[in-house]
Structure formats: C-alpha cells, structure tokens
Design a protein around this motif. Structure first.
Motif, mmCIF file in Angstrom:
data_model
loop_
_atom_site.group_PDB
_atom_site.id
_atom_site.type_symbol
_atom_site.label_atom_id
_atom_site.label_comp_id
_atom_site.label_asym_id
_atom_site.label_seq_id
_atom_site.Cartn_x
_atom_site.Cartn_y
_atom_site.Cartn_z
ATOM 1 N N ALA A 303 38.394 16.370 -14.721
ATOM 2 C CA ALA A 303 38.318 16.655 -16.144
ATOM 3 C C ALA A 303 38.998 15.556 -16.952
ATOM 4 O O ALA A 303 39.795 14.782 -16.443
ATOM 5 C CB ALA A 303 38.979 17.996 -16.434
ATOM 6 N N SER A 304 38.663 15.491 -18.237
ATOM 7 C CA SER A 304 39.342 14.556 -19.131
ATOM 8 C C SER A 304 40.638 15.191 -19.621
ATOM 9 O O SER A 304 40.931 16.341 -19.342
ATOM 10 C CB SER A 304 38.438 14.222 -20.315
ATOM 11 O OG SER A 304 38.065 15.407 -20.996
ATOM 12 N N GLY A 305 41.424 14.422 -20.368
ATOM 13 C CA GLY A 305 42.672 14.955 -20.894
ATOM 14 C C GLY A 305 43.872 14.530 -20.080
ATOM 15 O O GLY A 305 43.911 13.430 -19.534
ATOM 16 N N ASP A 307 45.256 16.188 -17.345
ATOM 17 C CA ASP A 307 45.394 16.765 -16.011
ATOM 18 C C ASP A 307 44.354 16.226 -15.047
ATOM 19 O O ASP A 307 43.899 16.918 -14.153
ATOM 20 C CB ASP A 307 45.267 18.295 -16.080
ATOM 21 C CG ASP A 307 46.316 18.908 -16.980
ATOM 22 O OD1 ASP A 307 47.489 18.545 -16.825
ATOM 23 O OD2 ASP A 307 45.958 19.717 -17.842
ATOM 24 N N SER A 336 35.116 12.674 -24.987
ATOM 25 C CA SER A 336 35.596 13.857 -24.270
ATOM 26 C C SER A 336 37.109 13.840 -24.147
ATOM 27 O O SER A 336 37.776 14.870 -24.301
ATOM 28 C CB SER A 336 34.948 13.923 -22.887
ATOM 29 O OG SER A 336 35.482 14.985 -22.133
ATOM 30 N N SER A 337 37.667 12.667 -23.869
ATOM 31 C CA SER A 337 39.122 12.533 -23.747
ATOM 32 C C SER A 337 39.806 12.869 -25.067
ATOM 33 O O SER A 337 40.813 13.581 -25.098
ATOM 34 C CB SER A 337 39.485 11.106 -23.324
ATOM 35 O OG SER A 337 39.039 10.831 -22.023
ATOM 36 N N SER A 340 39.656 16.637 -25.667
ATOM 37 C CA SER A 340 40.561 17.361 -24.776
ATOM 38 C C SER A 340 42.009 17.201 -25.209
ATOM 39 O O SER A 340 42.779 18.174 -25.227
ATOM 40 C CB SER A 340 40.390 16.868 -23.335
ATOM 41 O OG SER A 340 39.104 17.161 -22.837
ATOM 42 N N MET A 341 42.388 15.969 -25.552
ATOM 43 C CA MET A 341 43.779 15.729 -25.942
ATOM 44 C C MET A 341 44.121 16.437 -27.249
ATOM 45 O O MET A 341 45.243 16.946 -27.414
ATOM 46 C CB MET A 341 44.037 14.228 -26.048
ATOM 47 C CG MET A 341 44.071 13.530 -24.708
ATOM 48 S SD MET A 341 44.614 11.797 -24.781
ATOM 49 C CE MET A 341 43.249 11.036 -25.654
ATOM 50 N N GLU A 343 43.071 19.212 -28.170
ATOM 51 C CA GLU A 343 43.295 20.606 -27.832
ATOM 52 C C GLU A 343 44.600 20.797 -27.066
ATOM 53 O O GLU A 343 45.324 21.783 -27.266
ATOM 54 C CB GLU A 343 42.125 21.121 -26.996
ATOM 55 C CG GLU A 343 42.262 22.578 -26.576
ATOM 56 C CD GLU A 343 41.077 23.054 -25.763
ATOM 57 O OE1 GLU A 343 41.227 24.060 -25.037
ATOM 58 O OE2 GLU A 343 40.000 22.425 -25.840
ATOM 59 N N GLN A 344 44.932 19.845 -26.189
ATOM 60 C CA GLN A 344 46.091 19.994 -25.309
ATOM 61 C C GLN A 344 47.411 19.629 -25.989
ATOM 62 O O GLN A 344 48.448 20.215 -25.671
ATOM 63 C CB GLN A 344 45.900 19.129 -24.065
ATOM 64 C CG GLN A 344 44.773 19.615 -23.159
ATOM 65 C CD GLN A 344 44.408 18.617 -22.082
ATOM 66 O OE1 GLN A 344 44.718 17.430 -22.184
ATOM 67 N NE2 GLN A 344 43.743 19.078 -21.037
ATOM 68 N N THR A 369 46.507 10.950 -16.644
ATOM 69 C CA THR A 369 45.478 10.855 -17.664
ATOM 70 C C THR A 369 44.738 9.535 -17.550
ATOM 71 O O THR A 369 45.338 8.519 -17.200
ATOM 72 C CB THR A 369 46.078 10.976 -19.088
ATOM 73 O OG1 THR A 369 45.028 10.843 -20.056
ATOM 74 C CG2 THR A 369 47.128 9.912 -19.337
#
Length: 424
Positions: A303-305, A307, A336-337, A340-341, A343-344, A369
C-alpha cells in the motif's frame, strides 16, 4: 544459480549487459551526483572526502542489446564524481575550486575482469588516478577484502568514516550479514547499496541446504525448516519468508535507515531487492528521489502511505492466488501516496496532542514509506490549507506557513479536528 554473468578479455568481444543492470547504473549515477551535492553545503567549503568501494566491479565496459557500448559501474562512479564537481562549481557560482578527495577501490574475484578494467581506465583518461592510488584495484572476493578496505577508509577518514559500498553481488550469499555488521560497526558514516536476488534464493532453498545457506550468509533464524517443507507450506509462505529475511538483513546490518525497492528485471531473471542501508535519513531521502526518477524500472508491492515497507514482500501472487498489486512509482502512485498521507497524518497527530517537529515526524516514518521528504511536506501543507492541522514555531506561536516547512516547525492537529477524531 550461475556465479557470474560476464567474461572479459582485452581485444575480445564485450559482454552484453542486461537492461536492468543498465538501469541500476543509471540510478547509481543520479544518486551519486545528488549525494555529492548534499555534502557540499556552503560555497566556502574547500573539500569533501569520500571512499567508494565497488565490491563487484567487473571489467568496466559492456555492450547493450542495441549494440551500443556502455560503461560499467567503476566508470559510472568516476563520471558521476566529475559531473557533481562541475555542478557544484556552476550552481554555487564558485570562484575558488573545491577539492573532491575521492578514492575508488575496485574489487573483483575475476583477474581478467580487473585487468580489462585497468585497460579501460587508461583508455578513458583515468590512468594517472590509477598510478597515484586514487583508484585502486584488487583481485579477490569482496568478503575477504572487507577488513582491509574498512581499515583504509578509517585511515583516510578517521573522524567521519564516510564511505559508500556498491555491492552488486550476483546472487544472495556473497555479502554475508556479519560483513555488513562489520562495516556499520567500524565506520561512522557508511552507506551500502546492495543487490539481493531474493527470487533465486527462494527457488534454491530447501530443508536439505538450509543450514548451508545460514552458514554462508549469517542469516540464521530468518527461515525455518517448516517454511521449506512443502507438506506444511501455506499459500502465504513467501510473505513470511521474505518478511523475515528483510527484517533480518536491515535491522541485523546495524543501519538506521534503509530503502528496500525491487528492480523490475529482464524477463526470466527473477525479482531482487536493491537495498540502500545508511546511517542518515538524508541519504535515504536522496535514494528515494532516484527511485521516483527511474519509476519505469522500480516497483514495490504494498500500500501507499506510511506503512508500505513493513515486509519487503514481492511475491507475484497473494494468499488467494491473485496478482499482487504493484506500487509503480509513477504519477498514479504519487497521487495515491498524497491521498494516503493526507488521511494518515491527522490520525498520527491525534495521538500526539502536544504536536511533533516536522523533521521528527518524517524521520520516524522514513523507513516505511516510499515518499520523499518533499512529498510528505506537500501533504502537510495541503492539510494546513484545508485547516486540518496547524504549524507552530519553536516558541509555540502560530505560524502561517504556505510554501515551505522548516525542520523545527511543530505540526499539531487543530482543536476541532482533534475532538472529531477522538469522538468527543
């Protein structure tokens, strides 16, 4: 698997280089140029010192599939040094020259390859560096020469211990884990760029040769006999084995920072890691930039982000026998990265009510990451514009940041957003 891919003889036909090896050389060139630029921090700086060790140097020259002659890693390294110096002089508008005190040590167990390399170096105008000792060639296994090479680095740089080891091994057992540990224990600022053919390893391992593999590599305990027993293998055995190998290699090396991307190989040559191990997060960030630049040839599976790199797994099928999605380091992956970031980041800050410095926030996540520091900064600034988070100065005052973050800027969730996340 074969021990070597290439053979050299002066005046004979050049070996054909595999396309993914060309890509590795291109990434190495870009990384070195950017790396040197980070070392020269001031126009007043008069000197930088570095020892580069090419542990599997080869014969210095190849022919591509298209018939074009191309340089091997030692020439690529020397050309990168020349390019970096020219860029430093130009970009800093220097009037005074800067000394690039760089020694290149080239090692190969094939005496004919080393002799061919020396001829190439003479032909390419590096003969004087050979005679002065700025370029040194050694015949033998890298592992057997590692202790002497480390001693030379310490002699040249007793305080900084700055060295880069380019270890493009042909398989997975020519750079044992104890040798990596020795490098990181003995030197203050080493970096290692290591290839590791994990696909070939998994095809090779069995219950019968597991102990031999452990003796050769020092990776004891990373794989169990149960993992190798086909009677007990579950559909996710590759996930487990690669995760254990990755954790054992990275944490066991003594490096603080690491970047485990996969090179997308030529057909039929299997997946392999291109591991970058270092002691400074900036070096890791420079390497991540290089991977994004060469996105057509590098992938990671996950997954991106923040993790992404928890396992280093890159099997071609998942537990349900479906093709595993690849992170391609392209525009889609970049978007996508960012999503995701965005959101995280609030979720992380919700657990840090007092806030966290931007540098600390990035460094704490740099090993897990695909994002560069600039990409993380972009995500933070987007959240600031959307009034999700706020930025404070070191004195606790609110800062109206729009374009750039400083290392000591404190990131903090806005009060209303914090209440929503905690469900109050």
């Amino acid at each position: 698997m074969p021990v070597t891919h290439y053979e050299w003889s002066w005046g004979g036909s050049l070996p054909e280089i595999l396309r993914h090896s060309e890509v590795k050389h291109s990434l190495l060139r870009d990384y070195l140029v950017d790396y040197f630029l980070t070392l020269v921090t001031s126009p007043a700086q008069e000197k930088i010192q570095l020892t580069i060790v090419d542990g599997f140097c080869g014969g210095g020259w190849y022919v591509s599939k298209s018939g074009r002659e191309v340089p091997g890693s030692p020439i690529v390294i020397l050309q990168a040094v020349d390019e970096a110096k020219a860029r430093v002089m130009q970009e800093q508008q220097r009037r005074k020259n800067i000394l690039f005190d760089v020694k290149l040590i080239c090692i190969d167990k094939d005496a004919s390859a080393v002799e061919h390399l020396r001829q190439v170096l003479e032909q390419q105008g590096y003969g004087e560096k050979l005679r002065s000792g700025e370029i040194e060639t050694l015949v033998g296994e890298f592992d057997q020469n590692a202790e002497a090479v480390i001693a030379e680095v310490r002699r040249r740089s007793p305080r900084s211990g700055r060295a880069l080891f380019v270890l493009d091994q042909y398989g997975y057992n020519q750079v044992p884990l104890p040798t990596l540990k020795q490098i990181f224990a003995a030197l203050k600022q080493p970096e290692v760029i290591l290839t590791f053919n994990v696909d070939a390893l998994l095809n090779y391992l069995s219950e019968g040769n597991l102990r031999s593999f452990e003796r050769q590599t020092g990776l004891d305990g990373a794989v169990s006999s149960t993992d190798m027993d086909k009677r007990y293998r579950g559909p996710g055995w590759r996930v487990r084995v690669q995760a254990n190998l990755y954790q054992r290699l990275t944490t066991g090396s003594g490096a603080r920072f690491f970047t485990p991307f996969f090179v997308r190989p030529d057909r039929g040559h299997g997946d392999f890691w291109l591991l970058h191990l270092s002691q400074h997060w900036k070096a890791r960030d420079v390497m991540a930039h290089a991977h994004w630049k060469h996105h057509n040839h590098f992938v990671h599976y996950g997954a991106s982000g923040f993790d992404m790199f928890s396992t280093g797994y890159a099997a071609k099928i998942d537990d349900e026998e479906r093709p595993q999605a690849a992170f391609e380091f392209d525009d889609i992956a970049s978007k996508s990265s960012l999503a995701s970031m965005m959101e995280q980041i609030p979720q992380v800050l919700a657990q840090r009510r007092e806030g966290v410095r931007f540098r600390d926030f990035f460094v704490e996540r740099v090993n897990t990451t695909p994002a560069t520091q600039a990409m993380v900064e972009q995500a933070v600034l987007s959240l600031v514009r959307e009034r999700e988070i706020e930025v404070l100065g070191d004195n606790g005052s609110l800062r109206h940041v729009k374009k750039a973050l400083q290392d000591d800027h404190v990131l903090r969730l806005r009060d209303q957003r914090s209440l929503l996340l905690f469900g109050s």
